[in-house]
Design a protein around this motif. Sequence first.
Motif, short mmCIF file in Angstrom:
data_model
loop_
_atom_site.label_atom_id
_atom_site.label_comp_id
_atom_site.label_asym_id
_atom_site.label_seq_id
_atom_site.Cartn_x
_atom_site.Cartn_y
_atom_site.Cartn_z
N THR A 286 -2.32 -2.12 -5.15
CA THR A 286 -3.37 -2.36 -4.28
C THR A 286 -3.24 -3.98 -4.31
OG1 THR A 286 -4.86 -2.49 -6.42
CG2 THR A 286 -5.02 -0.74 -4.76
N ARG A 287 -2.46 -4.57 -5.28
CA ARG A 287 -2.25 -6.10 -5.47
C ARG A 287 -0.71 -6.18 -5.19
NH1 ARG A 287 -6.84 -8.42 -9.49
NH2 ARG A 287 -8.46 -7.39 -8.42
N GLU B 23 1.03 -1.31 0.04
CA GLU B 23 -0.06 -0.06 -0.09
C GLU B 23 0.83 1.24 0.02
OE1 GLU B 23 -3.60 1.99 2.84
OE2 GLU B 23 -2.67 0.02 3.26
N ASP C 299 -2.68 0.84 -10.80
CA ASP C 299 -1.84 0.80 -9.76
C ASP C 299 -0.29 1.02 -10.74
OD1 ASP C 299 -3.17 -0.01 -7.87
OD2 ASP C 299 -2.55 -2.16 -8.04
#
Length: 454
Positions: free
Chosen positions: A21-22, A16, A80
């Motif tokens: 987010t992944r 984060e 991202d």
Amino acid sequence: MSKDTSLHMHFMNIIEFLGLTRVESLAGVIVFFGLLFGISRLPKKKFTFAARVLIGTGIGTVYGLIVWGLSGRTGVYAADLGRWFSLVGNGYVSLFQLLIAPAIFVAGVRLVIHTPLVKTETPLIKWKKWVNTLMLAVSALIGACLGLCFKVGAAPGADTAVFSWEIGEGQKITDSIAHLIPSGIGFDFLTGNVVGIFVFAVLIGIAARRMSGKYMDTVKPFLDVTDAAFSVITSVCKAVIAYKPMGAAAVMAAFTAAYGPAFLLMLVKMLAVLCAASLAMLAVQLILCAVSGMSPAAFFRAGKAAMKKALVTRSGSACLPDAQEALTAGLGLKKEITDEVSAYAISSGMQGCGAMFPAMAAVFAAGLSGLTMTPALVFGLVVVIVLVSYGITGVPGTATMAEFGAVMGSGITGAVNGLGPMIAVDPIGDVPRTLINVTGCMTNAIIVERRVRE
């Protein structure tokens, strides 16, 4: 809480913190920087600089499209990785934004102090300056108008207004002129008022040149410092330009990840309109030559070698000897006139790189940013481009510096990041605009030679 759970939470906090987010996105970021490193290691002896820029553009485009495709409807990966793509791409673009003001100031001062001081201007000098300035304005206007007509920079199929005749608050011609007036060198540097910076540089140069007549011992250190500063700023520009392959990759990855294949259509459209603008400007040049008594057939016959070389080398300076030979041996014009005018046009009045392309690039960046151009903005854009063309004389990367000066000087600084794609397609756009540089210097020489002879 188990140890594994705690480690997982810490790892996710790191993810984060990186703006992701992944976990999979972290791998994508690592691949991205790996690609940039690979581009930086391309052998210079095997690949020309233009080839390396295009390779970077291609790699960034493919990777961005892969990210866009994997994102699907959710857009997670594009969001991202797009942060990192934009961080590098916009960061690189910001370097040009940083350089343009000091480059114009130093180059402007140097241009004036190295201009021979004459008490009275000869007809040759007057015609040379006027023709050069007017041709730059015409070229910039053609680039801007065709760009607006075909809505370059606007998303395909989008009913976006890129130009409006409606005059709103602060959009009158007087407002555009007021924006160009110097407001203090510090304020002009902060706001990117390149016209104000150039005007101040000219005043400094004139004062130094006048004082050099009686007080050379006093002024000599300033003249030396100016030359040294120009050498330094030139070296910095070359260092920044050297990273174009990586910058192009990051820029294209960011835009294609966000827009997908549609963005490629936007770039192809812009390049097609640029070619159309080049043909339109060439037609204007031929008409003016015909008015000056030189037929288009003779123009093409004499300048064929220079034009072919322009398309291959993409260097106006490299084609200048061929153009000068065409003017004298091919067309029978006076060498002392045509050599001076053509050399002046290549250094301070490139109608393709210094006028037409920056105007279209500014329209593209404005359309990409959702800005609507007005008559006052177009007028200001043309004025800025003409002045900046003189202000960046001798500075490396003429077209790139000119487009940043055009956007910043005309007050549409919110569109600066939209110039990133112009860096990526620069080697392609350099072909038609260099042709116009060469035919432009020949046209200027023909017009001035006829007027001076009369």
